[in-house]
Scaffold this active site. Structure first.
Site, PDB file in Angstrom:
ATOM      1  N   GLY A   1       1.562   0.889   0.973  1.00 29.14           N
ATOM      2  CA  GLY A   1       2.635  -0.461   0.585  1.00 29.14           C
ATOM      3  C   GLY A   1       1.712  -1.596   1.300  1.00 29.14           C
ATOM      4  N   LYS A   2       2.476  -2.660   1.212  1.00 30.57           N
ATOM      5  CA  LYS A   2       2.049  -4.065   1.804  1.00 30.57           C
ATOM      6  C   LYS A   2       2.480  -3.882   3.187  1.00 30.57           C
ATOM      7  CE  LYS A   2       6.165  -6.484   0.094  1.00 30.57           C
ATOM      8  NZ  LYS A   2       6.660  -7.602  -0.477  1.00 30.57           N
TER       9      LYS A   2
ATOM     10  N   VAL B   1       2.188   5.668   4.453  1.00 34.24           N
ATOM     11  CA  VAL B   1       2.737   6.958   4.726  1.00 34.24           C
ATOM     12  C   VAL B   1       1.852   7.900   4.815  1.00 34.24           C
ATOM     13  CG1 VAL B   1       4.946   8.463   4.433  1.00 34.24           C
ATOM     14  CG2 VAL B   1       4.940   5.969   4.125  1.00 34.24           C
TER      15      VAL B   1
ATOM     16  N   GLU C   1      10.924  13.624   9.114  1.00 34.78           N
ATOM     17  CA  GLU C   1      10.722  14.804   8.402  1.00 34.78           C
ATOM     18  C   GLU C   1      10.137  14.477   7.028  1.00 34.78           C
ATOM     19  OE1 GLU C   1      14.157  17.519   6.057  1.00 34.78           O
ATOM     20  OE2 GLU C   1      14.851  15.532   7.008  1.00 34.78           O
TER      21      GLU C   1
ATOM     22  N   ASP D   1      18.346  -3.038   0.795  1.00 35.81           N
ATOM     23  CA  ASP D   1      17.147  -2.942  -0.106  1.00 35.81           C
ATOM     24  C   ASP D   1      17.272  -1.474  -0.939  1.00 35.81           C
ATOM     25  OD1 ASP D   1      14.927  -3.826  -1.739  1.00 35.81           O
ATOM     26  OD2 ASP D   1      13.426  -2.605  -0.549  1.00 35.81           O
TER      27      ASP D   1
ATOM     28  N   TYR E   1      14.133   2.807  -6.479  1.00 33.99           N
ATOM     29  CA  TYR E   1      12.913   2.740  -5.766  1.00 33.99           C
ATOM     30  C   TYR E   1      13.011   3.203  -4.339  1.00 33.99           C
ATOM     31  CZ  TYR E   1      11.252  -0.050 -10.020  1.00 33.99           C
ATOM     32  OH  TYR E   1      10.778  -0.572 -11.139  1.00 33.99           O
TER      33      TYR E   1
ATOM     34  N   ASP F   1      13.016   4.302   3.390  1.00 43.05           N
ATOM     35  CA  ASP F   1      12.798   2.869   3.652  1.00 43.05           C
ATOM     36  C   ASP F   1      13.994   2.070   4.084  1.00 43.05           C
ATOM     37  OD1 ASP F   1      10.245   3.511   2.945  1.00 43.05           O
ATOM     38  OD2 ASP F   1      10.434   2.479   0.681  1.00 43.05           O
TER      39      ASP F   1
END
Length: 294
Positions: free
Chosen positions: A89-90, A94, A176, A220, A224, A236
């Site tokens: 991602g930006k 991960v 995890e 957020d 997604y 996230d």
């Protein structure tokens, strides 16, 4: 007897880097062969991507300090070895890895080379955890990673279904792994829900626990940022804010609208966004929250 000459800081850093590169082969080029990992996953799922691009992006977060951090995590017996990249991602990549006991790990590594501060300022306004950090890029990224770990810890303690947090050091967050045999479970957006109504209720239960027990707003939340196993996991969570954040209610209403929109598209009989906001907070929706646009 002649005095032993003290090594300079630069010499110590060079020796430490050499030790990482020569002795710890399990956390260097072989284990970070993201290109091969992508090919394995792609062959299994019959998806095509540009492998060279994936490799370039995956390796972009592994600077000298990050490799040193990973090496130290292995010395502390938190990470045994890493198999490769799960997602890019930006803000962060991960990686999948294993602990010494054989359990699977998700290792999130934030980018220190990309300026992410400007786009994230709205999430740290009024947050006491950011009151005294230096405004250089690396210090901000370290604080942001720590914020994700603390948010995860609060949510996990409150029984919200999130990945179990394990540790955070500098730009590395270890948690995890939500998956099986090195393959992550899919995001909700990529999976056909078996029982949409049941899943909707599970999302609302987690949202309520996050708000009332953890004292957080995800900020957020959407299809997604939820993993479907078919159990629901919130992920996230770095941008999550405390309830006294000046934009907490605005973020909460946005999360609710995202959830309502998604499950309505699946023909679920959803609670209207304004009604759900009032039910969750105990307060009516204000004109300020309604009118705010991102």
């Amino acid at each position: 007897m002649p005095k032993k000459k003290r090594k300079s800081k630069k010499q110590k850093e060079e020796e430490e880097l050499l030790e990482i590169e020569e002795e710890d082969t399990r956390i260097t080029k072989e284990q970070f062969d993201a290109d091969q990992l992508q090919k394995d996953k792609i062959d299994e799922k019959n998806v095509k991507v540009k492998d060279s691009d994936a490799l370039k992006v995956a390796e972009s977060v592994l600077d000298v300090e990050t490799k040193t951090t990973l090496f130290n995590l292995r010395k502390r017996k938190i990470i045994d070895y890493m198999t490769g990249v799960i997602s890019t991602g930006k803000e962060a990549n991960v990686y999948h890895g294993y602990a010494p006991d054989g359990s699977e790990l998700a290792i999130k590594i934030y980018r220190t080379s990309t300026n992410i501060f400007k786009g994230l300022q709205i999430y740290i306004i009024g947050d006491p955890r950011f009151a005294r950090i230096k405004r250089d890029q690396r210090s901000f990224v370290y604080a942001w990673a720590k914020k994700e770990f603390k948010n995860l810890s609060r949510a996990y303690t409150a029984k919200v279904t999130v990945p179990k947090p394990i540790t955070c050091v500098k730009d590395v967050v270890v948690m995890e792994f939500i998956g099986k045999k090195e393959l992550p479970y899919p995001l909700m957006k990529d999976e056909k829900l078996k029982k949409p109504l049941k899943t909707y209720k599970e999302v609302l239960d987690n949202l309520e626990l996050l708000y009332h027990e953890a004292g957080l707003v995800h900020a957020d939340l959407s299809e997604y940022n939820m993993i479907y196993t078919p159990k629901v996991y919130f992920i996230d969570i770095s941008q999550a804010v405390l309830l006294d954040h000046p934009y907490a209610e605005i973020f909460l209403f946005r999360d609710i609208k995202n959830i309502t929109r998604y499950f309505r598209s699946l023909k679920v009989d959803v609670i209207e966004a304004e009604e759900l906001f009032e039910k969750l907070t105990g307060e009516p929706l204000t004109d300020r929250v309604k009118a705010f646009e991102f």
